[in-house]
Design a protein around this motif. Structure first.
Motif, PDB file in Angstrom:
ATOM      1  N   LYS A  24       0.814  -1.208   0.000  1.00  0.00           N
ATOM      2  CA  LYS A  24       0.000   0.000   0.000  1.00  0.00           C
ATOM      3  C   LYS A  24       0.852   1.266   0.000  1.00  0.00           C
ATOM      4  O   LYS A  24       0.330   2.363   0.219  1.00  0.00           O
ATOM      5  CB  LYS A  24      -0.935  -0.024   1.206  1.00  0.00           C
ATOM      6  CG  LYS A  24      -1.982  -1.102   1.085  1.00  0.00           C
ATOM      7  CD  LYS A  24      -2.902  -1.108   2.272  1.00  0.00           C
ATOM      8  CE  LYS A  24      -4.046  -1.965   2.085  1.00  0.00           C
ATOM      9  NZ  LYS A  24      -4.303  -3.192   2.182  1.00  0.00           N
ATOM     10  N   SER A  25       2.122   1.137  -0.274  1.00  0.00           N
ATOM     11  CA  SER A  25       3.038   2.276  -0.241  1.00  0.00           C
ATOM     12  C   SER A  25       2.962   3.093  -1.531  1.00  0.00           C
ATOM     13  O   SER A  25       2.408   2.665  -2.539  1.00  0.00           O
ATOM     14  CB  SER A  25       4.474   1.782  -0.043  1.00  0.00           C
ATOM     15  OG  SER A  25       4.927   1.128  -1.215  1.00  0.00           O
ATOM     16  N   GLU A  30       3.375   3.687  -7.606  1.00  0.00           N
ATOM     17  CA  GLU A  30       4.128   4.103  -8.797  1.00  0.00           C
ATOM     18  C   GLU A  30       4.403   2.916  -9.721  1.00  0.00           C
ATOM     19  O   GLU A  30       4.203   3.006 -10.936  1.00  0.00           O
ATOM     20  CB  GLU A  30       5.458   4.739  -8.387  1.00  0.00           C
ATOM     21  CG  GLU A  30       5.338   6.083  -7.716  1.00  0.00           C
ATOM     22  CD  GLU A  30       6.683   6.578  -7.205  1.00  0.00           C
ATOM     23  OE1 GLU A  30       7.732   6.173  -7.747  1.00  0.00           O
ATOM     24  OE2 GLU A  30       6.681   7.377  -6.251  1.00  0.00           O
ATOM     25  N   ILE A  31       4.860   1.829  -9.135  1.00  0.00           N
ATOM     26  CA  ILE A  31       5.190   0.640  -9.924  1.00  0.00           C
ATOM     27  C   ILE A  31       3.938   0.054 -10.563  1.00  0.00           C
ATOM     28  O   ILE A  31       3.941  -0.275 -11.756  1.00  0.00           O
ATOM     29  CB  ILE A  31       5.905  -0.412  -9.045  1.00  0.00           C
ATOM     30  CG1 ILE A  31       7.282   0.117  -8.628  1.00  0.00           C
ATOM     31  CG2 ILE A  31       6.019  -1.748  -9.776  1.00  0.00           C
ATOM     32  CD1 ILE A  31       7.961  -0.707  -7.552  1.00  0.00           C
ATOM     33  N   SER A  32       2.860  -0.045  -9.796  1.00  0.00           N
ATOM     34  CA  SER A  32       1.636  -0.627 -10.345  1.00  0.00           C
ATOM     35  C   SER A  32       1.066   0.252 -11.452  1.00  0.00           C
ATOM     36  O   SER A  32       0.568  -0.259 -12.456  1.00  0.00           O
ATOM     37  CB  SER A  32       0.597  -0.860  -9.248  1.00  0.00           C
ATOM     38  OG  SER A  32       0.104   0.361  -8.734  1.00  0.00           O
ATOM     39  N   LYS A  59      -8.413  -1.628 -16.397  1.00  0.00           N
ATOM     40  CA  LYS A  59      -7.236  -1.022 -15.768  1.00  0.00           C
ATOM     41  C   LYS A  59      -7.639  -0.269 -14.505  1.00  0.00           C
ATOM     42  O   LYS A  59      -6.988  -0.384 -13.467  1.00  0.00           O
ATOM     43  CB  LYS A  59      -6.545  -0.078 -16.751  1.00  0.00           C
ATOM     44  CG  LYS A  59      -5.372   0.654 -16.170  1.00  0.00           C
ATOM     45  CD  LYS A  59      -4.830   1.671 -17.149  1.00  0.00           C
ATOM     46  CE  LYS A  59      -4.019   2.682 -16.417  1.00  0.00           C
ATOM     47  NZ  LYS A  59      -3.814   3.909 -17.144  1.00  0.00           N
ATOM     48  N   ALA A  60      -8.730   0.488 -14.572  1.00  0.00           N
ATOM     49  CA  ALA A  60      -9.196   1.252 -13.411  1.00  0.00           C
ATOM     50  C   ALA A  60      -9.608   0.321 -12.270  1.00  0.00           C
ATOM     51  O   ALA A  60      -9.304   0.597 -11.103  1.00  0.00           O
ATOM     52  CB  ALA A  60     -10.353   2.151 -13.811  1.00  0.00           C
ATOM     53  N   ILE A  66      -4.626  -2.114  -6.076  1.00  0.00           N
ATOM     54  CA  ILE A  66      -3.169  -2.146  -5.973  1.00  0.00           C
ATOM     55  C   ILE A  66      -2.675  -0.755  -5.556  1.00  0.00           C
ATOM     56  O   ILE A  66      -3.111   0.244  -6.107  1.00  0.00           O
ATOM     57  CB  ILE A  66      -2.522  -2.529  -7.315  1.00  0.00           C
ATOM     58  CG1 ILE A  66      -3.059  -3.872  -7.797  1.00  0.00           C
ATOM     59  CG2 ILE A  66      -1.005  -2.574  -7.187  1.00  0.00           C
ATOM     60  CD1 ILE A  66      -2.636  -4.219  -9.212  1.00  0.00           C
ATOM     61  N   GLY A  67      -1.742  -0.734  -4.634  1.00  0.00           N
ATOM     62  CA  GLY A  67      -1.156   0.540  -4.208  1.00  0.00           C
ATOM     63  C   GLY A  67      -2.031   1.276  -3.217  1.00  0.00           C
ATOM     64  O   GLY A  67      -2.859   0.676  -2.527  1.00  0.00           O
ATOM     65  N   ASN A  68      -1.875   2.589  -3.168  1.00  0.00           N
ATOM     66  CA  ASN A  68      -2.564   3.370  -2.142  1.00  0.00           C
ATOM     67  C   ASN A  68      -3.557   4.380  -2.685  1.00  0.00           C
ATOM     68  O   ASN A  68      -4.036   5.220  -1.958  1.00  0.00           O
ATOM     69  CB  ASN A  68      -1.531   4.087  -1.252  1.00  0.00           C
ATOM     70  CG  ASN A  68      -0.653   5.035  -2.011  1.00  0.00           C
ATOM     71  OD1 ASN A  68      -0.810   5.212  -3.202  1.00  0.00           O
ATOM     72  ND2 ASN A  68       0.293   5.644  -1.326  1.00  0.00           N
TER      73      ASN A  68
END
Length: 69
Positions: A24-25, A30-32, A59-60, A66-68
């Motif tokens: 969740k960082s 950024e990577i996802s 994609k949405a 994924i991520g924050n």
């Protein structure tokens, strides 16, 4: 090592608080985002633009998990 053992270890790994924090960082976001953009662009190229709206929708949906953000 049996597939069941690998699955159990993967599940335990993903439940770890440090792993959850990392997933969740901002870096994970950024990577996802880069990965999802690349995959979406490749899919759009292969489909010749015929399915761009559906690709963007998928994609949405993936990005929400994924991520924050």
């Amino acid at each position: 090592m049996a597939i069941d053992d690998i699955t159990k270890k993967a599940q335990a790994f993903l439940k770890d608080n440090k792993v959850q924090d990392a997933l969740k960082s901002e870096k994970a976001e950024e990577i996802s985002d880069k990965l999802l953009d690349s995959v979406a662009n490749a899919a759009k190229k292969v489909s010749g633009g015929k399915h761009d709206a559906k690709i963007d929708e998928a994609k949405a949906k993936a990005d929400k998990h994924i991520g924050n953000e």
